[in-house]
Every structure is written in C-alpha cells, then in structure tokens.
Design a protein around this motif. Structure first.
Motif, PDB file in Angstrom:
ATOM      1  N   ALA A   1     -47.459  -9.540 -15.632  1.00 43.02           N
ATOM      2  CA  ALA A   1     -46.460 -10.401 -16.265  1.00 43.02           C
ATOM      3  C   ALA A   1     -47.035 -11.789 -16.535  1.00 43.02           C
ATOM      4  O   ALA A   1     -47.918 -12.258 -15.809  1.00 43.02           O
ATOM      5  N   ALA A   2     -46.532 -12.443 -17.584  1.00 44.08           N
ATOM      6  CA  ALA A   2     -46.928 -13.825 -17.864  1.00 44.08           C
ATOM      7  C   ALA A   2     -45.776 -14.513 -18.600  1.00 44.08           C
ATOM      8  O   ALA A   2     -44.990 -13.855 -19.290  1.00 44.08           O
ATOM      9  N   GLN A   3     -45.720 -15.832 -18.420  1.00 41.44           N
ATOM     10  CA  GLN A   3     -44.635 -16.609 -19.029  1.00 41.44           C
ATOM     11  C   GLN A   3     -45.229 -17.549 -20.070  1.00 41.44           C
ATOM     12  O   GLN A   3     -46.376 -18.002 -19.919  1.00 41.44           O
ATOM     13  N   SER A   4     -44.462 -17.811 -21.113  1.00 43.79           N
ATOM     14  CA  SER A   4     -44.912 -18.786 -22.098  1.00 43.79           C
ATOM     15  C   SER A   4     -43.713 -19.304 -22.888  1.00 43.79           C
ATOM     16  O   SER A   4     -42.704 -18.617 -23.017  1.00 43.79           O
ATOM     17  N   ASP A   5     -43.804 -20.549 -23.367  1.00 42.26           N
ATOM     18  CA  ASP A   5     -42.774 -21.013 -24.287  1.00 42.26           C
ATOM     19  C   ASP A   5     -43.423 -21.755 -25.431  1.00 42.26           C
ATOM     20  O   ASP A   5     -44.552 -22.230 -25.315  1.00 42.26           O
ATOM     21  N   PHE A   6     -42.711 -21.824 -26.524  1.00 43.81           N
ATOM     22  CA  PHE A   6     -43.269 -22.489 -27.699  1.00 43.81           C
ATOM     23  C   PHE A   6     -42.148 -23.140 -28.501  1.00 43.81           C
ATOM     24  O   PHE A   6     -41.087 -22.553 -28.714  1.00 43.81           O
TER      25      PHE A   6
ATOM     26  N   LYS B   1     -45.731 -17.190 -31.613  1.00 45.39           N
ATOM     27  CA  LYS B   1     -46.704 -18.045 -30.911  1.00 45.39           C
ATOM     28  C   LYS B   1     -46.560 -17.923 -29.400  1.00 45.39           C
ATOM     29  O   LYS B   1     -47.560 -17.859 -28.669  1.00 45.39           O
ATOM     30  N   ALA B   2     -45.319 -17.917 -28.921  1.00 42.28           N
ATOM     31  CA  ALA B   2     -45.099 -17.790 -27.478  1.00 42.28           C
ATOM     32  C   ALA B   2     -45.688 -16.463 -26.995  1.00 42.28           C
ATOM     33  O   ALA B   2     -46.350 -16.385 -25.963  1.00 42.28           O
ATOM     34  N   PHE B   3     -45.488 -15.406 -27.792  1.00 36.84           N
ATOM     35  CA  PHE B   3     -45.968 -14.076 -27.426  1.00 36.84           C
ATOM     36  C   PHE B   3     -47.491 -14.049 -27.342  1.00 36.84           C
ATOM     37  O   PHE B   3     -48.078 -13.543 -26.380  1.00 36.84           O
ATOM     38  N   SER B   4     -48.141 -14.632 -28.355  1.00 43.88           N
ATOM     39  CA  SER B   4     -49.600 -14.666 -28.377  1.00 43.88           C
ATOM     40  C   SER B   4     -50.153 -15.340 -27.132  1.00 43.88           C
ATOM     41  O   SER B   4     -51.092 -14.854 -26.509  1.00 43.88           O
ATOM     42  N   ALA B   5     -49.563 -16.481 -26.792  1.00 39.55           N
ATOM     43  CA  ALA B   5     -50.040 -17.244 -25.641  1.00 39.55           C
ATOM     44  C   ALA B   5     -49.816 -16.454 -24.352  1.00 39.55           C
ATOM     45  O   ALA B   5     -50.712 -16.364 -23.496  1.00 39.55           O
ATOM     46  N   ALA B   6     -48.646 -15.841 -24.223  1.00 37.37           N
ATOM     47  CA  ALA B   6     -48.349 -15.069 -23.018  1.00 37.37           C
ATOM     48  C   ALA B   6     -49.297 -13.873 -22.910  1.00 37.37           C
ATOM     49  O   ALA B   6     -49.809 -13.556 -21.833  1.00 37.37           O
ATOM     50  N   PHE B   7     -49.539 -13.231 -24.039  1.00 40.69           N
ATOM     51  CA  PHE B   7     -50.378 -12.026 -24.078  1.00 40.69           C
ATOM     52  C   PHE B   7     -51.739 -12.301 -23.449  1.00 40.69           C
ATOM     53  O   PHE B   7     -52.264 -11.522 -22.647  1.00 40.69           O
TER      54      PHE B   7
ATOM     55  N   HIS C   1     -38.517 -19.319 -24.983  1.00 36.51           N
ATOM     56  CA  HIS C   1     -39.174 -19.122 -23.695  1.00 36.51           C
ATOM     57  C   HIS C   1     -39.131 -17.633 -23.379  1.00 36.51           C
ATOM     58  O   HIS C   1     -38.072 -17.020 -23.494  1.00 36.51           O
ATOM     59  N   MET C   2     -40.264 -17.101 -22.984  1.00 36.58           N
ATOM     60  CA  MET C   2     -40.261 -15.656 -22.716  1.00 36.58           C
ATOM     61  C   MET C   2     -41.175 -15.283 -21.552  1.00 36.58           C
ATOM     62  O   MET C   2     -42.090 -16.016 -21.189  1.00 36.58           O
ATOM     63  N   ILE C   3     -40.866 -14.121 -20.983  1.00 30.27           N
ATOM     64  CA  ILE C   3     -41.761 -13.515 -19.997  1.00 30.27           C
ATOM     65  C   ILE C   3     -42.126 -12.146 -20.549  1.00 30.27           C
ATOM     66  O   ILE C   3     -41.237 -11.401 -20.997  1.00 30.27           O
ATOM     67  N   ILE C   4     -43.404 -11.854 -20.577  1.00 29.92           N
ATOM     68  CA  ILE C   4     -43.790 -10.517 -21.044  1.00 29.92           C
ATOM     69  C   ILE C   4     -44.454  -9.773 -19.892  1.00 29.92           C
ATOM     70  O   ILE C   4     -45.007 -10.386 -18.978  1.00 29.92           O
TER      71      ILE C   4
END
Ligand SMILES: Nc1nc2c(ncn2[C@@H]2O[C@H](COP(=O)(O)OP(=O)(O)O)[C@@H](O)[C@H]2O)c(=O)[nH]1
Ligand SMILES: [Mg+2]
Length: 719
Positions: free
Chosen positions: A481-486, A608-614, A502-505
């Motif tokens: 899991a990872a968190q990111s926001d954009f 963008k948030a997804f890319s960073a979290a990925f 803001h998301m957690i993937i």
C-alpha cells in the motif's frame, strides 16, 4: 459426373512423414480410377496434389489437396495431407474430415516423426487407421523392422494383412492374407497378376494368417468364442472381425505398396472399398452443442466448410463435407453463424486443380464450390431455421511468434488483408494486431511455417516484408500500500482549474475485505467505503475503485473523471508503459473549488496522485507465463531438461508414454519465442510441444531493472 450415395463413399486421409509417398499414392488412386490417363510425378512437378507454386519451390506438400477417384462403383475421396510438421494444419483437417486415416510409412526409415505425430492426431480424434508400408523397393527397406517398431511405438494391435515377398530393388510381389493370393506386377506396375501362393511362402503365410485371424476374433465376443471352439474363423467371420477391428480402433491393418512403381494400388483400393467404413458407418459430425448429426441423405441440408483456398483463375474455393441431406445446384442456404444467405451456384468434385461439375452431392461426400459471398472457413451452411452449427476443427496452438511489417508503409493495409486470407487457407497461422505492443504479431507452427508465409507475401502478393523480434506483453502491478495526494490548480487568467485528490492504493486480491484502516509512514488512515466500482480490465486483472469521501469534499459526480485519470495510467503503466493490473484505489479526501473545479481537473489530479503512489507501492513488472508440455523421445530427455533450465522453466511434473517422456513446466514467454527451432535441433525434430497461456508472474529483479532502463532510454530517444 456421377452422384454417389452415402454408402458408396469412402473418405480417406493420407498422412505420414514428408517423403513417405502420400502424394504419389494419391496420384496412383486417380490413375487407377481413370481420373487421369498418365501419372504425374513429384520429380517433374506434375502431380494432381502439390500443384501450387509454393509446393514446387519447396518440393513437398504445404496445403492438403483434395482428390477423388472411383473403384468398382465406390467414390474414394482422398485428402492428401502435407507431412511436414510446420504444415500440420492440413493433416489435422484431413484426419478430422475423413472417416479413415491411411498412415503411410517409408519402410526404409521405421516410424518417422511425422508418422508418430499424425498417429497421435488420429488417436485423439478416434479415427480408424490403416498402415501403408511404402517404399518397399529400396536396398535399405526393412518391412519387418518397420512393423516391429509400429507395434512398439504405435499400437500392439498393428496387424499384417499384406507382406512383401521380395522387398528391395527387385520388389514386385506381395502376399495378401485375406485373399490368400500373391500379387505380382510388371516393372511399371501397369500389369498385375494374381497368383497362387508359392510353396516357399506357405509356412510363413499360414503363420501370419493365424495371427490375423486371432486379431480379427478379438474384436467381437461371439467371434472370440468361435475362435476358441474351432481354432480358426471362416473367411466371412474373419472379414467381419477385421471390419469391426478397424472401426473400433481394435486393429490397425498393414498393407503394402511401392507407390513410385504403382505396385499395390489396385488391391489397396479393393481394401478401401471392402473393409473401410462409409460415412454412414461412422459417427456423424458434431455440433458446437455436442449434438451428433447423422449423414442422412434425406435429412436437413447442411454442409461444413473445412478448407478454403485461393486458386488461379477461380478466386476463392470452399471445400466442404455434406453433413446431412443432399445439396443441389441453385440451393439457397443460410450461414448459421451470421444468417447471411448464400446460393450454391456450382458444385464440383475436385482432383487438385481439376474440377468436374456435379448436379448434386449427398451426405458424407466431399465437394467444392465457388462464388460464395460471405462464407468463411469453418462455416456451416444449412436450410433456413436450422441452428445446428458444426464445431470447429481444433488445431494445435501456435508454437512460434514473430512481428511482421511491410517495408513500405503504403502496403500496410494490403498486408493485413493478405494475412487474413492466408489464415483462411491455413488456420494454424494466427494473426494478431497488438495495440499494446504496436506490432502485427504472427503466430505459427515453426520457423519454416512463417518463412513460407513470407514467401507468399513476397512472391504471390508482391509485398516486401520483414520479420522483427516480437515484444512481450508485460504487465505492471504493485506489492504494497502507498498514499499520495495531488492538487491540480491553474488559476491565472481565463477559466481556472482546480481539483485535489487524496488516495491510498494497494494490491487487489480476490476476496480481500474492504479497506478500513491503514498505517503508512507512521500515519494512520481510516476510510469508510461509500461506493465500489470493479473494473474488469480488457488486458486481464482488475481495477477496484472505492469512493471513501466524507462530507462531500469531492462531489460524487467527479468520481468518473478520477477513474478516467486512473485508467489512463493503467493503460500506460509508470514503469515501462505496459498495462497495469490488479490494483485497488481508495479516494478518501480532497478538495473542490466552487468556480474552478471541473472534470478535467479531477482527471489530472487523479492521474498524478496515482502515478506518485504507484512508484512508492513496490511496483513490479509481470510477465506472461505459459504452461509448456514437451513430448521427448527418452534418449534426448537430458538435453531437453538442461535446455529448459536455461529458460527459467519451473518443472511441474514428468511422466512416460510409449517411448516418450512428457515434461510439464511453466516458462516465461520471453524465453520460448524460438523454442520450436531449439527443441527441433536438440531432438532431431522428434520432440514436440504445446504451449498455453497460464498466468502473469513477477519478473526477477535484475530483469525488471533492465526493462525499466530500456524503457527510459527508449522514452529519452523519443523526446
Ligand atoms: N523408390 C520409391 N520412391 C517413392 C515411393 N513412393 C514415393 N517415392 C518418391 O518419394 C518422394 C516423395 O514422395 P511424395 O509422394 O511427394 O511423398 P509425400 O511427402 O508423402 O507426399 C518422391 O520423389 C517420390 O517419387 C516408393 O514407393 N518407392
Ligand atoms: Mg505430399
């Protein structure tokens, strides 16, 4: 030409290794039945089969050829198959369509690979097999050894019905254990004498006839009892037992020929007429729903197209078997699969490229027609209202893949069209335009198979092409899991843009409960799932999306835009641009702006948030893994195993069959793109294999790094 009844038809497939004499034998049948006045020869490239230019260049059959002949009132349809394994498609369809398989052996060479493989195809399709010992006229011919090997490698119930009296260069006579006569020919085979068995052969003949009688008795309980009682069978009982044995695959009779000198043909044709089943004695063709359609001449009109070819001056020719009913000229039929109407304008019986017109053709017979507008290979054409669709012929999976490209861009469209046409002629060529790889990928049975296709493109269609290394359809996923926001914000001048997500993937796994709390980088997150969206990805795997927004900080109406943003990245993964799969995303917070928020802003923020979290989520490249089954002659087992080790294969199991070892393994596609060629050289062409996609699995770390590096360099080049 005459119309034959179902009971007066014999459909035979000629199969066996390349060079065993199938095409020559087919020519003999046509000659003896009066279809041709002079026999063509392979050497002068004048046979009825092998008439296509590619077959003259390659000096052997590439496609199956359809011929017919007549013998004492019986029509014999001959499907002359190619022997080379690269062209196995023609053998598969011939065996599937014919009622009996004639397996031709070159008696100099024992059981060659092609014979072994065609034998297994007939076994799979449960077809009766007759063995023809051919090439009896060479120094090195060894009939006895060939038959011993057939008993050992094919079936113990291989049974001699004819044997050569003087095999070798002087070969001119054979003894038949059913008629108990000796057949003797003039040097060119044109004159046949039927003689009494000479004293010198009597002992051997009696012994072999007893073996034949016993083998015949074994196919029926009543016959077996009679045999035990009397120690023998009458002539009629023996014939009955042989018929039953052939039909039930309880006996595989051996007959003798020297095809080049046309010796043995007449007696073989007698045997085909007397001892082989007509379509009426065989199970009918099966529909896709598993229903059997008996070849009843008074039944519903139905035909199945099993082969399509493009012939000079004629265009597309459809070869068909009549499933049931009688098909007559000017019949209006319907294609079951798409309901298009077709008129049968002409019906032909064919001999290679020669044709004879027929007013009608009955159930079980094989014919050809032209000028159909919508019909494709493997279509069923029938009367309006009949939904019975004959099941497709099952061809072996492809064994090799290559990318192909027209040298001139202006030929691209034509290339696609011709490749489709070649697929219709040979369904074992599979064509796939891979959008993800941006390559036209060709799948085939071997190097030679694909080279032949290229020969057609270069010579028949005059489109210069080149083969390229095929890319591998990698996938990307994450492991933790990872968190990111954009925040996407553009508020200078004109209409503004604003969206914050803001998301957690985390990895998606089937059956995993919905998310509630996370601890990431020392911080705790609690989420409450409002809505769930499960997206089945076209390329396999899933994207699961959870809307966990509280207090309406992002309007529900923006969720589709966020998903769109995610999908853009899923289609073009952050590591190598491959498709991503099996990820779940919880959007739990964010911000809107009264005026500036719109769909595009949330799409960008989501992406963008997804890319960073990925990138922080332990990303992995996945590769396609295939199930590999290799059939190896026992003596090359060691070499095949050590070769597999070099291909990152994981051995799943091993077992043995007649003279063969079977290895089951899982291997990455990247390691088997040229396996057909490698295996053939390790095993002298005797090993065969099947490949079937299994699953995606992570590539080893070093390979992942190489792939990422290569992708970055490629991207760099494009900038
Ligand atoms: N000597 C001899 N040559 C044969 C015999 N049968 C076929 N041939 C030759 O073997 C070669 C291959 O024959 P062909 O009919 O093309 O074999 P196919 O690949 O099984 O169709 C040709 O040169 C034939 O003339 C035979 O019984 N004796
Ligand atoms: Mg041939």
């Amino acid at each position: 030409m005459k119309v034959y009844n179902t009971g007066d038809i014999r459909n035979i497939a000629l199969v066996g290794n390349a060079g065993s004499g199938k095409t020559t034998l087919a020519e003999n049948f046509a000659l003896e039945g009066g279809k041709i006045q002079r026999k063509g020869t392979i050497d002068s490239k004048s046979t009825l089969s092998d008439y296509r230019p590619v077959e003259h260049v390659q000096e052997g059959s590439v496609f199956s050829s359809i011929l017919n002949s007549e013998w004492n009132g019986v029509k014999i349809n001959i499907l002359d198959a190619p022997g080379a394994l690269d062209f196995i498609g023609g053998a598969v369809s011939s065996i599937a369509i014919a009622d009996t398989t004639l397996l031709v052996l070159n008696a100099q060479n024992g059981i060659e690979v092609g014979a072994e493989i065609h034998w297994r195809l007939a076994e799979k399709l449960n077809k009766p097999v007759v063995i023809i010992a051919n090439h009896l006229d060479h120094d090195k011919t060894n009939f006895e050894k060939t038959i011993d090997l057939a008993k050992e490698q094919l079936a113990s119930s291989v049974t001699i019905v004819q044997y050569p009296v003087n095999q070798g260069p002087e070969y001119n006579s054979m003894i038949d254990l059913i008629t108990m006569k000796m057949y003797k020919w003039s040097a060119d085979g044109s004159k046949q004498e039927v003689l009494d068995i000479p004293d010198s052969e009597k002992e051997k003949t009696d012994e072999l006839r007893m073996i034949l009688i016993e083998a015949a008795a074994e196919n029926d309980e009543a016959l077996m009892e009679k045999f035990f009682e009397n120690d023998t069978l009458t002539e009629d009982e023996m014939r009955e037992g042989i018929l039953k044995g052939i039909l039930g695959r309880g006996m595989f009779p051996v007959l003798c020929t020297s095809a080049k000198n046309n010796m043995g043909t007449k007696r073989l044709m007698d045997f085909i007429k007397n001892a082989l089943p007509s379509p009426a004695a065989m199970p009918g063709m099966k529909t896709k729903d598993g229903k059997e359609i008996k070849p009843d001449a008074s039944g519903t009109k139905s035909l199945f197209v099993f082969k399509t070819g493009v012939e000079e001056h004629l265009g597309e020719v459809n070869y068909f078997k009549v499933v049931s009913g009688e098909i007559a000229e000017s019949d209006d039929l319907v294609i079951v699969s798409n309901k298009n109407k077709e008129r049968i304008s002409q019906i032909f019986a064919v001999n290679g490229k020669n044709r004879e017109s027929l007013p009608k053709i009955v159930a079980g017979d094989i014919g050809a027609t032209v000028k159909l507008k919508y019909t494709k290979n493997e279509d069923t054409l029938t009367e309006k209202g009949n939904e019975d669709c004959i099941e497709s012929i099952k061809y072996p999976n492809p064994k090799i893949r290559k990318a192909i490209r027209a040298l001139s861009e202006s030929d691209e469209e034509k290339l696609g069209e011709y490749l489709h046409r070649l697929h219709d002629e040979d369904p074992t060529y599979i064509l796939e335009y891979s959008k993800e790889l941006k390559q036209l990928i060709l799948h085939g049975q071997g190097e030679h198979h694909l080279n032949t296709l290229k020969w057609h493109l270069d010579n028949t269609f005059k489109i210069p092409t080149e083969f390229l290394a095929p890319k591998i359809p990698y996938r990307e996923t994450i492991t933790k899991a990872a968190q990111s926001d954009f925040r996407h914000k553009k508020q200078s001048g004109g209409a503004g843009q604003f969206g914050e997500v803001h998301m957690i993937i985390e990895p998606h796994e089937e059956g995993k409960p919905k998310p509630t709390t996370y601890k990431l980088n020392g911080k705790e997150y609690t989420v409450t799932v409002r809505d769930e969206d499960v997206i089945e990805l076209k390329w396999g795997g899933k994207l699961v999306f959870y809307n966990c927004i509280i207090g309406g900080v992002i309007d529900k109406n923006y969720m589709p835009a966020i998903i769109k943003g995610l999908m853009e990245k899923m289609e073009n993964g952050p590591l190598t641009g491959s498709y991503a799969r099996d990820i779940r995303v919880s959007v739990y917070d964010g911000k809107m702006h009264d005026v500036d928020s719109n769909e595009i802003s949330f799409k960008i923020a989501g992406s963008k948030a997804f890319s960073a979290a990925f990138k922080q989520a332990g990303p992995r490249i996945l590769e396609p893994i295939y199930n590999l089954e290799v059939m190896v002659p026992s003596d090359s087992m060691g070499d095949v195993m050590s070769d597999l080790q070099g291909r990152r294969a994981i051995i799943q199991g091993m077992s043995s069959a007649k003279g063969f070892e079977i290895i089951n393994a899982k291997v990455p596609l990247a390691e088997v793109s040229k396996y057909a060629t490698a295996l053939s050289s390790i095993s002298g062409g005797r090993a065969t294999f099947e490949l079937e996609f299994d699953e995606y699995a992570p590539v080893p770390g070093d390979i992942q790094n190489e792939l990422i590096k290569a992708y970055e360099e490629e991207q760099g080049d494009e900038d």
